[in-house]
Motif scaffolding. Structure first.
Motif, PDB file in Angstrom:
ATOM      1  N   PHE A  39      -5.411 116.884  55.556  1.00  0.00           N
ATOM      2  CA  PHE A  39      -5.921 115.966  56.580  1.00  0.00           C
ATOM      3  C   PHE A  39      -4.984 115.980  57.793  1.00  0.00           C
ATOM      4  N   PRO A  40      -5.493 115.526  58.960  1.00  0.00           N
ATOM      5  CA  PRO A  40      -4.680 115.596  60.183  1.00  0.00           C
ATOM      6  C   PRO A  40      -3.299 114.961  60.079  1.00  0.00           C
ATOM      7  N   ALA A  41      -3.125 113.998  59.175  1.00  0.00           N
ATOM      8  CA  ALA A  41      -1.810 113.348  59.035  1.00  0.00           C
ATOM      9  C   ALA A  41      -0.727 114.355  58.671  1.00  0.00           C
TER      10      ALA A  41
ATOM     11  N   GLU B 140     -12.802 111.671  51.002  1.00  0.00           N
ATOM     12  CA  GLU B 140     -12.546 112.605  52.107  1.00  0.00           C
ATOM     13  C   GLU B 140     -13.166 112.137  53.443  1.00  0.00           C
ATOM     14  N   PRO B 141     -14.450 111.739  53.470  1.00  0.00           N
ATOM     15  CA  PRO B 141     -15.014 111.289  54.751  1.00  0.00           C
ATOM     16  C   PRO B 141     -14.308 110.066  55.318  1.00  0.00           C
ATOM     17  N   LEU B 142     -13.840 109.180  54.423  1.00  0.00           N
ATOM     18  CA  LEU B 142     -13.162 107.964  54.884  1.00  0.00           C
ATOM     19  C   LEU B 142     -11.799 108.294  55.489  1.00  0.00           C
ATOM     20  N   VAL B 143     -11.088 109.250  54.848  1.00  0.00           N
ATOM     21  CA  VAL B 143      -9.770 109.650  55.367  1.00  0.00           C
ATOM     22  C   VAL B 143      -9.965 110.329  56.729  1.00  0.00           C
ATOM     23  N   LYS B 144     -10.984 111.179  56.816  1.00  0.00           N
ATOM     24  CA  LYS B 144     -11.248 111.864  58.090  1.00  0.00           C
ATOM     25  C   LYS B 144     -11.606 110.857  59.175  1.00  0.00           C
ATOM     26  N   ALA B 145     -12.404 109.850  58.805  1.00  0.00           N
ATOM     27  CA  ALA B 145     -12.789 108.827  59.779  1.00  0.00           C
ATOM     28  C   ALA B 145     -11.571 108.022  60.226  1.00  0.00           C
ATOM     29  N   ALA B 146     -10.640 107.771  59.306  1.00  0.00           N
ATOM     30  CA  ALA B 146      -9.449 106.979  59.636  1.00  0.00           C
ATOM     31  C   ALA B 146      -8.459 107.772  60.484  1.00  0.00           C
ATOM     32  N   GLN B 147      -8.392 109.089  60.259  1.00  0.00           N
ATOM     33  CA  GLN B 147      -7.366 109.892  60.934  1.00  0.00           C
ATOM     34  C   GLN B 147      -7.886 110.621  62.170  1.00  0.00           C
ATOM     35  N   GLY B 148      -9.176 110.691  62.323  1.00  0.00           N
ATOM     36  CA  GLY B 148      -9.739 111.362  63.499  1.00  0.00           C
ATOM     37  C   GLY B 148      -9.748 112.866  63.334  1.00  0.00           C
ATOM     38  N   GLU B 149      -9.939 113.542  64.435  1.00  0.00           N
ATOM     39  CA  GLU B 149     -10.071 115.000  64.417  1.00  0.00           C
ATOM     40  C   GLU B 149      -8.701 115.668  64.287  1.00  0.00           C
ATOM     41  N   TRP B 150      -8.729 116.915  63.832  1.00  0.00           N
ATOM     42  CA  TRP B 150      -7.506 117.718  63.783  1.00  0.00           C
ATOM     43  C   TRP B 150      -7.053 118.004  65.208  1.00  0.00           C
ATOM     44  N   PRO B 151      -5.748 118.027  65.464  1.00  0.00           N
ATOM     45  CA  PRO B 151      -5.296 118.426  66.799  1.00  0.00           C
ATOM     46  C   PRO B 151      -5.602 119.903  67.014  1.00  0.00           C
ATOM     47  N   GLU B 152      -6.092 120.241  68.176  1.00  0.00           N
ATOM     48  CA  GLU B 152      -6.467 121.647  68.462  1.00  0.00           C
ATOM     49  C   GLU B 152      -5.249 122.431  68.951  1.00  0.00           C
ATOM     50  N   PRO B 153      -5.071 123.702  68.646  1.00  0.00           N
ATOM     51  CA  PRO B 153      -5.773 124.412  67.588  1.00  0.00           C
ATOM     52  C   PRO B 153      -5.064 124.161  66.266  1.00  0.00           C
ATOM     53  N   PHE B 154      -5.794 123.634  65.286  1.00  0.00           N
ATOM     54  CA  PHE B 154      -5.122 123.178  64.068  1.00  0.00           C
ATOM     55  C   PHE B 154      -4.894 124.289  63.049  1.00  0.00           C
ATOM     56  N   PRO B 156      -3.908 127.567  63.355  1.00  0.00           N
ATOM     57  CA  PRO B 156      -2.611 128.239  63.473  1.00  0.00           C
ATOM     58  C   PRO B 156      -1.437 127.308  63.138  1.00  0.00           C
ATOM     59  N   ALA B 157      -1.551 126.049  63.581  1.00  0.00           N
ATOM     60  CA  ALA B 157      -0.469 125.091  63.309  1.00  0.00           C
ATOM     61  C   ALA B 157      -0.328 124.863  61.805  1.00  0.00           C
ATOM     62  N   ALA B 159      -1.339 126.958  59.469  1.00  0.00           N
ATOM     63  CA  ALA B 159      -0.882 128.217  58.855  1.00  0.00           C
ATOM     64  C   ALA B 159       0.630 128.356  59.007  1.00  0.00           C
ATOM     65  N   THR B 160       1.152 127.969  60.175  1.00  0.00           N
ATOM     66  CA  THR B 160       2.599 128.029  60.410  1.00  0.00           C
ATOM     67  C   THR B 160       3.329 127.089  59.458  1.00  0.00           C
ATOM     68  N   LEU B 161       2.766 125.880  59.327  1.00  0.00           N
ATOM     69  CA  LEU B 161       3.394 124.891  58.448  1.00  0.00           C
ATOM     70  C   LEU B 161       3.385 125.375  56.999  1.00  0.00           C
ATOM     71  N   GLN B 162       2.250 125.914  56.554  1.00  0.00           N
ATOM     72  CA  GLN B 162       2.130 126.334  55.167  1.00  0.00           C
ATOM     73  C   GLN B 162       2.974 127.574  54.859  1.00  0.00           C
ATOM     74  N   SER B 163       3.267 128.369  55.888  1.00  0.00           N
ATOM     75  CA  SER B 163       4.093 129.548  55.634  1.00  0.00           C
ATOM     76  C   SER B 163       5.582 129.232  55.756  1.00  0.00           C
TER      77      SER B 163
END
Lengths: 198, 177
Positions: A39-41, B140-154, B156-157, B159-163
């Protein structure tokens, strides 16, 4: 600093593709089937700590707890001026630390509660366990009234945070009353049979 | 006093310490762990949940094996015994057969984790894959509604974090740097 999502089993990072899939995929480290949602967090930066601004001009309202810091908002409960450091925002309200503490003590603020006593379970156990264990059944003469007292005491006490019926209290009282009735019948029988034998 | 605003979420599990359940509050998921005469609560605010992780476990298969073994152990003599012996051995095998059937019907087991910025907590209440999928579909829909959209471009960001190198808990600090 943000850290990657890892497999709880082997701490290997979860590939990005896993976050979009609907099926389980093997973990790259331990091969355990794994399903993940991100999630975005995850990409959010941790907010910097707020320390409160120092008073720079004479006559500025000061925090009740930190006389050297500028007042940020008044407490919604007691009206004291508080600085940004002391401001606890809860459900749209600004509270000072002492109001948070007093509400927590009174049990009116459930947000911070981390545990609760289940009085209904205690009452039911006290009522049932001595009889269930058979060899402790004699103690029910004492435990049955104790269970009723516990049920009455616990009835209005805060119970579980999650929805829970009062059925255990009712069962504890009913079971205890039956035990008391059995004891009364027992003593009556003894007294009557004693008179007969005399 | 009970709080009627909590709604039941899928999952009912048993940890070593006792039973546990999960509830959905207005803005958080409440994990309730029953420990004897105490209820211990863990709250995961929808705005703070970073990830939900499900790992399949072998627990269900192990229980199936144990129950199948004892069922066979008690059923085998039934073939050779008379009517009374058969009834006795069948009644001994029945609980194991029932457990085996229930375990098979409930489906594969899993370990469910909720990750926030400060912890990755196992949720013992969600111990079946089916319950985990239902939980994700609900939350999942509730968490997405609470947190809003992913920051663009999400992507690559992310992928960088996970690597990047994960922080290993308990690793000794590097001294002298």
């Amino acid at each position: 600093m943000n850290t990657p999502v890892v497999c709880p089993e082997c701490a290997a990072p979860v590939p990005v593709e896993f976050f979009q899939g609907l099926r389980f995929g093997p973990c790259l480290g331990c091969n355990t089937p794994l399903l993940a949602r991100a999630f975005p967090a995850l990409l959010r930066q941790a907010p910097q700590g707020i320390s409160g601004e120092r008073i720079t001009e004479a006559g500025q309202a000061a925090c009740f707890y930190h006389p050297g810091k500028t007042a940020h908002v008044p407490c919604d409960a007691c009206g004291r001026f508080i600085c940004a450091l002391c401001d606890v925002e809860l459900h749209g309200q600004h509270l000072c630390p002492s109001c948070v503490e007093s509400r927590q003590r009174k049990g009116t603020l459930t947000t911070f509660e981390s545990r609760r006593v289940l009085w209904d379970n205690i009452a039911l156990s006290v009522a049932v366990l001595p009889v269930a264990t058979v060899f402790l059944a004699g103690f029910s003469m004492v435990t049955a009234p104790a269970a009723i007292l516990l049920a009455v005491f616990g009835w209005r006490r805060p119970g579980s945070l999650a929805p829970r019926s009062k059925i255990r209290f009712v069962l504890a009282i009913v079971f205890s009353l039956l035990e008391i009735a059995a004891w009364v019948a027992f003593f009556y029988f003894i007294s009557v049979s004693g008179e007969v034998f005399q | 006093m009970s709080n009627p605003s909590y709604q039941k979420l899928p999952g009912r599990g048993l940890a070593w310490s006792g039973p546990s359940r999960v509830w959905l509050g207005e803005d958080h998921v409440l994990l309730v762990l029953t420990r004897g005469y105490l209820e211990v609560y863990r709250r995961f605010f929808l705005n703070d949940i970073q990830a939900l992780i499900v790992l399949r476990t072998q627990t269900g298969k192990i229980w199936n094996g144990v129950c199948a073994f004892f069922s066979a152990l008690f059923l085998w003599p039934a073939l050779a015994l008379g009517e009374t012996g058969t009834i006795i051995t069948l009644s001994l095998a029945a609980p194991f057969l029932a457990t085996l059937l229930i375990n098979v019907l409930r489906g594969p087991t899993c370990a469910f984790y909720i990750r926030t910025a400060v912890q990755t907590e196992r949720v013992p209440a969600v111990s079946r894959v089916r319950a985990a999928e239902k939980f994700i579909a609900r939350v999942e829909p509730l968490v997405k509604a609470a947190q809003g959209e992913w920051p663009e471009p999400f992507v690559p960001a992310l992928a960088t974090l996970q690597s990047s190198q994960p922080v290993v808990a308990g690793a000794p600090p590097v001294l002298g740097l």
